[in-house]
Write a protein that holds these residues in place. Structure first.
Motif, PDB file in Angstrom:
ATOM      1  N   GLN A   1      64.071  -2.440 128.964  1.00 34.47           N
ATOM      2  CA  GLN A   1      64.883  -1.346 129.530  1.00 34.47           C
ATOM      3  C   GLN A   1      65.551  -0.571 128.427  1.00 34.47           C
ATOM      4  N   TYR A   2      66.103  -1.226 127.420  1.00 37.27           N
ATOM      5  CA  TYR A   2      66.728  -0.533 126.296  1.00 37.27           C
ATOM      6  C   TYR A   2      65.715   0.301 125.521  1.00 37.27           C
ATOM      7  N   THR A   3      64.522  -0.228 125.421  1.00 40.24           N
ATOM      8  CA  THR A   3      63.487   0.505 124.695  1.00 40.24           C
ATOM      9  C   THR A   3      63.131   1.807 125.410  1.00 40.24           C
ATOM     10  N   GLN A   4      62.978   1.787 126.679  1.00 34.24           N
ATOM     11  CA  GLN A   4      62.683   2.993 127.452  1.00 34.24           C
ATOM     12  C   GLN A   4      63.846   3.994 127.390  1.00 34.24           C
ATOM     13  N   THR A   5      65.061   3.434 127.432  1.00 30.05           N
ATOM     14  CA  THR A   5      66.249   4.316 127.346  1.00 30.05           C
ATOM     15  C   THR A   5      66.307   5.001 125.994  1.00 30.05           C
ATOM     16  N   ASP A   6      66.030   4.258 124.977  1.00 28.20           N
ATOM     17  CA  ASP A   6      66.033   4.844 123.636  1.00 28.20           C
ATOM     18  C   ASP A   6      64.956   5.919 123.509  1.00 28.20           C
ATOM     19  N   LYS A   7      63.809   5.660 124.084  1.00 26.38           N
ATOM     20  CA  LYS A   7      62.736   6.652 124.039  1.00 26.38           C
ATOM     21  C   LYS A   7      63.145   7.936 124.749  1.00 26.38           C
ATOM     22  N   LEU A   8      63.820   7.768 125.917  1.00 32.64           N
ATOM     23  CA  LEU A   8      64.270   8.947 126.676  1.00 32.64           C
ATOM     24  C   LEU A   8      65.301   9.748 125.875  1.00 32.64           C
ATOM     25  N   ILE A   9      66.230   9.018 125.274  1.00 37.00           N
ATOM     26  CA  ILE A   9      67.263   9.688 124.474  1.00 37.00           C
ATOM     27  C   ILE A   9      66.635  10.399 123.287  1.00 37.00           C
ATOM     28  N   THR A  10      65.699   9.725 122.666  1.00 37.89           N
ATOM     29  CA  THR A  10      65.019  10.325 121.511  1.00 37.89           C
ATOM     30  C   THR A  10      64.266  11.576 121.919  1.00 37.89           C
ATOM     31  N   ARG A  11      63.593  11.511 123.081  1.00 31.07           N
ATOM     32  CA  ARG A  11      62.838  12.672 123.544  1.00 31.07           C
ATOM     33  C   ARG A  11      63.765  13.848 123.842  1.00 31.07           C
ATOM     34  N   ILE A  12      64.895  13.548 124.509  1.00 27.31           N
ATOM     35  CA  ILE A  12      65.860  14.615 124.843  1.00 27.31           C
ATOM     36  C   ILE A  12      66.449  15.205 123.575  1.00 27.31           C
ATOM     37  N   THR A  13      66.794  14.331 122.627  1.00 27.14           N
ATOM     38  CA  THR A  13      67.363  14.799 121.353  1.00 27.14           C
ATOM     39  C   THR A  13      66.373  15.675 120.614  1.00 27.14           C
ATOM     40  N   ALA A  14      65.101  15.278 120.661  1.00 31.45           N
ATOM     41  CA  ALA A  14      64.067  16.064 119.986  1.00 31.45           C
ATOM     42  C   ALA A  14      63.927  17.437 120.615  1.00 31.45           C
TER      43      ALA A  14
END
Length: 352
Positions: A6-19
Motif C-alpha cells: 500500500q505504501y508503495t502504491q501511495t508513493d507511486k501516486l505521489i511521485t506521479r502527481i509531483t511529476a
C-alpha cells in the motif's frame, strides 16, 4: 494487500502527481521565458516613468492684504476666472493722486499756451512801436539836417540846432528801446515754447505714472491664466502678502499631459522621435494609454543634477545611466483625464 505494498502504491501516486505538477510548472516557465525573450527582442520597457503636467505658481505682483479668495482646493477654473482679490484702497488713492498730477500738468500747458499767445501779441505791438519810432527818427533826422543847413547859413540859432539835436537823440533812444522790447518779447515766446516742451515731457511721465498705478489696481485682482485645476489652498482672507509671493498652484489643463520615461542608455539606440509608445499607469492596471515620443533628452539625468558626478576623482564605479524620454499622450482628453501628475507608469516602445 500488505502495508508495504500500500505504501508503495501511495508513493507511486505521489511521485506521479509531483511529476505532473513539476512538468506543468516547467512548461509554464518555458512559456513565460519564451514570451519574455520575445518581448525583450521586440520591445524596450521601463517602469521608471511618471506622468507630467505643467504645474505653475500663481504669484502676486503687488503687496497688500487678501480681501477675498474665490476658489476652493482642487477646484477646476476657467481662463479669466477671479481667484484672489487684494485690498486696493492704497493703490486707488495713488491712482487718483497720479491722475490729479497729470491734470495739473495739462492745465499748466494751457496756461503756458495762453502766455505764448499773449507774448506773441506783445511782440506784434512791439513791431508797431518800432515802425512808429523809426518814422519819428526819420522825421527828426530830416529836421536835424534842415536846421544844420540853416545854422550854417546863419538862418537858425545854435539853440534851435541843439533842441533839434536833442529831439533826434530822443528819437534814436525810443527806436532802440522799441527794438529791445521786441527782442525781449521774442525771447519770452521762445522761453515759453521751451518750457512747453518740458511740460510735454512731464505730461508723458505723468501719463506713465497713471498707467503704472492703473496696472497696480488691476494687479489686485488675480485671475486664472488658463483653464486648469487649482492645487492645495494655503492662504487665508486678511493675510498680508508681498509682491512676488506664491499664493497657489494651478495645473495647466490646456497644455496636455505627457510621460517622462527614464530608459537605460543601452535602450535608447532603438528609439527615435515619432515612435509610438504604450503606457500603463500603476493606478489603472490593465488600461493602456497611447503616446508618441516627442523628444529625447540631450544628456543623462545625472548630468542635469545639482552636483553632477565627476568620474575623474578616482572612485569611479560604472553605473548604467538613464536618458529621459518625453512621450506625449495622444489619447482623447477624457481618456487621459484620470491621470495625475507624478503617477508611476510602465512604458513599452517597440524596437525598429
Amino acid at each position: 494487500m500488505s502495508t508495504s505494498e500500500q505504501y508503495t502504491q501511495t508513493d507511486k501516486l505521489i511521485t506521479r502527481i509531483t511529476a505532473w505538477i513539476a512538468g506543468v510548472i516547467l512548461l509554464g516557465l518555458i512559456v513565460w521565458g519564451a514570451i519574455s525573450l520575445y518581448n525583450l527582442y521586440l520591445y524596450e520597457e521601463t517602469d521608471d516613468a511618471q506622468v507630467q503636467e505643467y504645474i505653475n505658481p500663481v504669484t502676486s505682483r503687488v503687496s497688500g492684504y487678501i480681501r477675498d479668495i474665490r476658489y476652493e482646493e482642487n477646484q477646476e477654473v476657467k481662463k479669466g476666472d477671479t481667484l484672489i482679490v487684494i485690498d486696493n484702497s492704497e493703490y486707488t488713492i495713488q491712482q487718483q493722486e497720479a491722475e490729479a498730477a497729470l491734470a495739473n500738468a495739462r492745465a499748466q500747458v494751457q496756461v503756458l499756451n495762453s502766455s505764448i499767445e499773449t507774448s506773441s501779441k506783445t511782440s506784434q505791438v512791439s513791431q508797431s512801436q518800432i515802425a512808429a519810432a523809426k518814422a519819428k527818427l526819420l522825421n527828426k533826422e530830416q529836421d536835424y539836417d534842415r536846421y544844420k543847413k540853416l545854422y550854417e547859413v546863419e538862418s537858425a540859432t545854435k539853440q534851435q540846432l541843439e533842441n533839434v539835436q536833442a529831439a533826434l537823440d530822443i528819437a534814436k533812444s525810443d527806436y532802440q528801446s522799441a527794438m529791445e522790447n521786441y527782442q525781449a518779447s521774442l525771447s519770452k515766446v521762445n522761453d515759453a515754447r521751451v518750457q512747453n516742451a518740458v511740460l510735454q515731457a512731464e505730461i508723458k511721465r505723468r501719463e506713465a505714472v497713471v498707467g503704472r498705478n492703473k496696472l497696480n489696481v488691476d494687479y489686485t485682482i488675480i485671475t486664472a491664466p488658463y483653464n486648469g485645476k487649482m492645487g492645495r489652498r494655503t492662504i487665508q482672507q486678511g493675510q498680508a502678502i508681498t509682491a512676488g509671493q506664491t499664493l497657489a498652484f494651478i495645473v495647466d489643463q490646456d497644455a496636455g499631459k505627457w510621460v517622462i520615461a527614464n530608459f537605460k542608455e543601452t535602450q535608447v539606440r532603438h528609439m527615435a522621435v515619432g515612435d509610438n509608445a504604450e503606457v500603463e499607469a500603476d493606478a489603472y492596471p490593465g488600461q493602456k494609454f497611447n503616446g508618441r515620443i516627442v523628444s529625447l533628452s540631450p544628456a543623462t539625468g545625472s548630468s542635469f543634477s545639482l552636483l553632477p558626478p565627476d568620474n575623474s576623482t578616482g572612485n569611479f564605479v560604472k553605473i548604467v545611466q538613464r536618458i529621459p524620454v518625453r512621450i506625449r499622450l495622444t489619447d482623447a482628453v477624457n481618456t487621459i483625464e484620470p491621470l495625475r501628475a507624478g503617477m508611476n507608469t510602465n512604458v513599452i516602445i517597440r524596437k525598429k
